[in-house]
Design an enzyme around this catalytic site. Structure first.
Site: not given
Length: 206
Positions: A124, A161
């Site tokens: 990701s 993230k």
């Protein structure tokens, strides 16, 4: 590198013998039970980072050497280094720092302001050049600046993230178009917490 308990035990036993130490004298120096030092020697137990640091400083050895790497045994003043824990898969319901979450240790330069490392799983964050299997080095702090990359605990799972704060929500943004933003309304804030800022990344060495 992964922590080699057997290799560590053998090198610890050898350096103790060279310095005339017994499990009792080393245990006294470390403030531990002799049985704990014995388990280190036998490769049954992994010392935590502060204990590893104490052992290296007592014998003047390189942390990398003590962990089994092919480097000079004797450490210079500037290369003593220190250890930080590597966190593995975070088990649901357990505190992040629980023993079950530890996956060995890595040596870092004393000047590096980092507190723990985490092995990345998944793709990701490839847009930020963080790949599956990489080790991210993290400074422990409860908040980061808008847009910074952080390790965030979400329902007991650690994720890496970019963090964006908004008046009514918090957004965890991946660096891969194949993944959607993770959006949390203000009412859901109790379900997540920032563990720290990602300071630098090291790729896996096969």
């Amino acid at each position: 590198m992964a922590f080699d308990k057997i290799g560590f035990g053998k090198r610890l036993h050898a350096i103790m013998k060279e310095n005339g130490d017994t499990i009792y004298s080393l245990a006294t120096h470390l403030g531990l039970k002799p049985s704990t030092v014995s388990r280190y020697n036998n490769g049954h137990y992994v010392p935590k980072a502060p204990v590893l640091d104490q052992i290296c400083r007592r014998y003047g050895v390189s942390p990398q050497w003590l962990m089994g790497e092919d480097v000079p045994k004797t450490a210079s003043t500037t290369s003593m280094g220190r250890f930080i824990p590597v966190l593995g898969d975070v088990a649901a319901g357990l505190p992040i720092w629980a023993e079950e979450n530890y996956n060995g240790h890595v040596a870092v330069d004393p000047e590096e302001h980092v507190d723990f490392a985490l092995r990345v799983r998944g793709d990701s964050m490839v847009g930020a050049r963080i790949y599956n299997g990489d080790l991210v080095y993290v400074r422990r702090q409860p908040q980061v600046e808008n847009g910074e990359i952080a390790v965030v605990l979400v329902d007991g799972e650690a994720t890496v993230k970019r963090v964006f704060y908004h008046p009514d929500k918090l957004v965890l943004r991946p660096e891969n178009e194949a993944f959607a933003d993770m959006v949390y309304q203000k009412a859901d804030a109790h379900d997540l917490s920032v563990l720290g800022k990602v300071v630098f990344v090291k790729g896996r060495v096969e």
